[in-house]
Scaffold this motif. Sequence first.
Motif, PDB file in Angstrom:
ATOM      1  N   PRO A 332      98.264  35.691  61.230  1.00 38.93           N
ATOM      2  CA  PRO A 332      97.907  35.356  62.613  1.00 38.93           C
ATOM      3  C   PRO A 332      97.324  33.955  62.685  1.00 38.93           C
ATOM      4  CG  PRO A 332      96.287  36.867  61.663  1.00 38.93           C
ATOM      5  CD  PRO A 332      97.415  36.763  60.677  1.00 38.93           C
ATOM      6  N   SER A 333      97.355  33.368  63.851  1.00 42.73           N
ATOM      7  CA  SER A 333      96.857  32.012  64.057  1.00 42.73           C
ATOM      8  C   SER A 333      95.386  31.893  63.674  1.00 42.73           C
ATOM      9  CB  SER A 333      97.037  31.632  65.528  1.00 42.73           C
ATOM     10  OG  SER A 333      96.191  30.565  65.882  1.00 42.73           O
ATOM     11  N   HIS A 334      95.069  30.894  62.849  1.00 43.16           N
ATOM     12  CA  HIS A 334      93.667  30.657  62.482  1.00 43.16           C
ATOM     13  C   HIS A 334      92.856  30.221  63.700  1.00 43.16           C
ATOM     14  CE1 HIS A 334      95.293  26.554  62.400  1.00 43.16           C
ATOM     15  NE2 HIS A 334      94.049  26.098  62.450  1.00 43.16           N
ATOM     16  N   VAL A 335      93.525  29.595  64.676  1.00 48.81           N
ATOM     17  CA  VAL A 335      92.833  29.172  65.888  1.00 48.81           C
ATOM     18  C   VAL A 335      92.402  30.386  66.708  1.00 48.81           C
ATOM     19  CG1 VAL A 335      93.061  27.911  68.063  1.00 48.81           C
ATOM     20  CG2 VAL A 335      94.052  26.973  65.960  1.00 48.81           C
ATOM     21  N   LEU A 336      93.307  31.337  66.885  1.00 49.88           N
ATOM     22  CA  LEU A 336      92.988  32.527  67.673  1.00 49.88           C
ATOM     23  C   LEU A 336      91.938  33.392  66.977  1.00 49.88           C
ATOM     24  CD1 LEU A 336      96.496  33.564  69.059  1.00 49.88           C
ATOM     25  CD2 LEU A 336      94.764  32.069  70.068  1.00 49.88           C
ATOM     26  N   LEU A 337      91.988  33.454  65.656  1.00 48.44           N
ATOM     27  CA  LEU A 337      90.945  34.181  64.920  1.00 48.44           C
ATOM     28  C   LEU A 337      89.597  33.495  65.102  1.00 48.44           C
ATOM     29  CD1 LEU A 337      92.771  35.069  61.567  1.00 48.44           C
ATOM     30  CD2 LEU A 337      92.404  36.550  63.545  1.00 48.44           C
ATOM     31  N   ALA A 338      89.605  32.155  65.109  1.00 47.00           N
ATOM     32  CA  ALA A 338      88.360  31.399  65.233  1.00 47.00           C
ATOM     33  C   ALA A 338      87.708  31.580  66.601  1.00 47.00           C
ATOM     34  CB  ALA A 338      88.611  29.917  64.972  1.00 47.00           C
ATOM     35  N   ILE A 339      88.498  31.826  67.657  1.00 50.76           N
ATOM     36  CA  ILE A 339      87.902  32.040  68.984  1.00 50.76           C
ATOM     37  C   ILE A 339      87.535  33.503  69.208  1.00 50.76           C
ATOM     38  CG2 ILE A 339      89.091  30.051  69.981  1.00 50.76           C
ATOM     39  CD1 ILE A 339      90.985  31.989  71.414  1.00 50.76           C
ATOM     40  N   GLY A 340      87.698  34.327  68.161  1.00 52.27           N
ATOM     41  CA  GLY A 340      87.185  35.683  68.219  1.00 52.27           C
ATOM     42  C   GLY A 340      88.194  36.785  68.440  1.00 52.27           C
ATOM     43  N   LEU A 341      89.495  36.470  68.474  1.00 52.15           N
ATOM     44  CA  LEU A 341      90.482  37.523  68.658  1.00 52.15           C
ATOM     45  C   LEU A 341      90.641  38.326  67.370  1.00 52.15           C
ATOM     46  CD1 LEU A 341      91.204  35.937  71.257  1.00 52.15           C
ATOM     47  CD2 LEU A 341      93.606  36.460  70.765  1.00 52.15           C
ATOM     48  N   PRO A 342      90.695  39.651  67.461  1.00 51.48           N
ATOM     49  CA  PRO A 342      91.009  40.441  66.270  1.00 51.48           C
ATOM     50  C   PRO A 342      92.453  40.219  65.848  1.00 51.48           C
ATOM     51  CG  PRO A 342      90.940  41.845  68.222  1.00 51.48           C
ATOM     52  CD  PRO A 342      90.479  40.484  68.651  1.00 51.48           C
ATOM     53  N   HIS A 343      92.779  40.585  64.611  1.00 51.79           N
ATOM     54  CA  HIS A 343      94.106  40.306  64.063  1.00 51.79           C
ATOM     55  C   HIS A 343      95.225  40.847  64.947  1.00 51.79           C
ATOM     56  CE1 HIS A 343      92.055  39.006  60.487  1.00 51.79           C
ATOM     57  NE2 HIS A 343      93.196  38.736  59.886  1.00 51.79           N
ATOM     58  N   GLU A 344      95.058  42.061  65.462  1.00 49.70           N
ATOM     59  CA  GLU A 344      96.153  42.667  66.218  1.00 49.70           C
ATOM     60  C   GLU A 344      96.444  41.917  67.515  1.00 49.70           C
ATOM     61  OE1 GLU A 344      92.383  45.097  67.072  1.00 49.70           O
ATOM     62  OE2 GLU A 344      93.380  44.196  65.334  1.00 49.70           O
ATOM     63  N   LEU A 345      95.412  41.312  68.134  1.00 47.51           N
ATOM     64  CA  LEU A 345      95.639  40.520  69.344  1.00 47.51           C
ATOM     65  C   LEU A 345      96.154  39.127  69.004  1.00 47.51           C
ATOM     66  CD1 LEU A 345      92.627  41.392  71.693  1.00 47.51           C
ATOM     67  CD2 LEU A 345      94.920  42.372  71.627  1.00 47.51           C
TER      68      LEU A 345
END
Length: 399
Positions: A332-345
């Motif tokens: 998953p995108s490291h950017v989306l993980l960094a803004i707090g999204l869980p892996h599935e989202l």
Amino acid sequence: MKNVYMDYAATTYVKPEVLDEMMPFFTEKYGNPSSFYGISRETKMAIDKARNRVSKALNCDVSEVYFTGGGSEADNWAIKGVASAHRKKGNHIITTKVEHHAVLHTCEYLEKQGFEVTYLNVDKEGFIDLEELKNAITDKTILVSIMFANNEIGTIQPVKEIGAICRERKVLFHTDAVQAVGNIAIDVKEMNIDLLSLAGHKIYGPKGTGALYIRKGVRIDNLIHGGGQERARRAGTENTASIVGLGKAIELATENLEEHNKKMTFLRDKLIDGLLKVPHTRLNGPRGDMRLPGNANITFEFIEGESILLSLDFEGICASSGSACTSGSLDPSHVLLAIGLPHELAHGSLRLTLGDGSTEEDVDYVLEVVPPIIKRLRDMSPLWEDFLKKGEKYYDVQR
């Protein structure tokens, strides 16, 4: 079926005006700029003209512009060059968790060479905390590298304020402005920027060309050694045609910025508002002026982003699920993980980016095509089935 391109953040087409200026340097004006005869003087003058165009776009001196083989090379040169030149002063670098991999992987490389790197957090919209930046700077800090605008979620950082902090603390500030040039008015003097990277293929210029702004007086070691090109700073026979193209492209990209942004913002907001009408979606990144005018990044719950892309491609729509440089990755995108999204989202994101060729009809077509695609993919998703069974309890389990 229509053909709709909505991946301008990945790359752009070369504008006809840009290609027209490039063409003579492939055939008629082929002299080596380092030679002394007539056709070589022509190519040298063309490179000087391109350098002047870049300097005008950034409000810097022509002597502060160095041409590179792209944005990634410019990032590498800025970070490795400063690290090497200032190692006796300190070994600490500050960046963020949402940088392009050209910055992140360079910093990871330097960590293996004994440097310490602080990766700043970002909030749910992708912004850094200026206080966290201030607190992270130590007497060993030699460089802060923070991107101007994020390539995935469009967040525009407070660059002027970041630069002021760095200037006050006597720390060099580099910004990756690959996505910002042509979308944001940039003044390196007013914004306290010491080094800035840009790329030609993001602004309707040729691929494989870029530039690094290095403020006069900044000590930086060379990345590429060999000849004396680029005032003995970047060896290798100049790619004259592409440099000419970059110069023309940046001139075109910055001359009608307000009009361009007005159009892009209108199309972007219509696209975002329409996509958010699909149930169980969320916008990644901020609303308003602190978002790149042509960027829309939406998460669709319960499905995979790659499945959306394949379905869109079948309908003639070009899009992405994140940075083109990592499109082959299953992570998953490291950017989306960094803004707090869980892996599935984070796996269910879609990035649509607009450009000069985009029309309102293109947006309407995407808004027509996407909802049934999402419905079809969710009907096949076990996650969606699980959600329908459990309702809101599904989220309680996920948390």
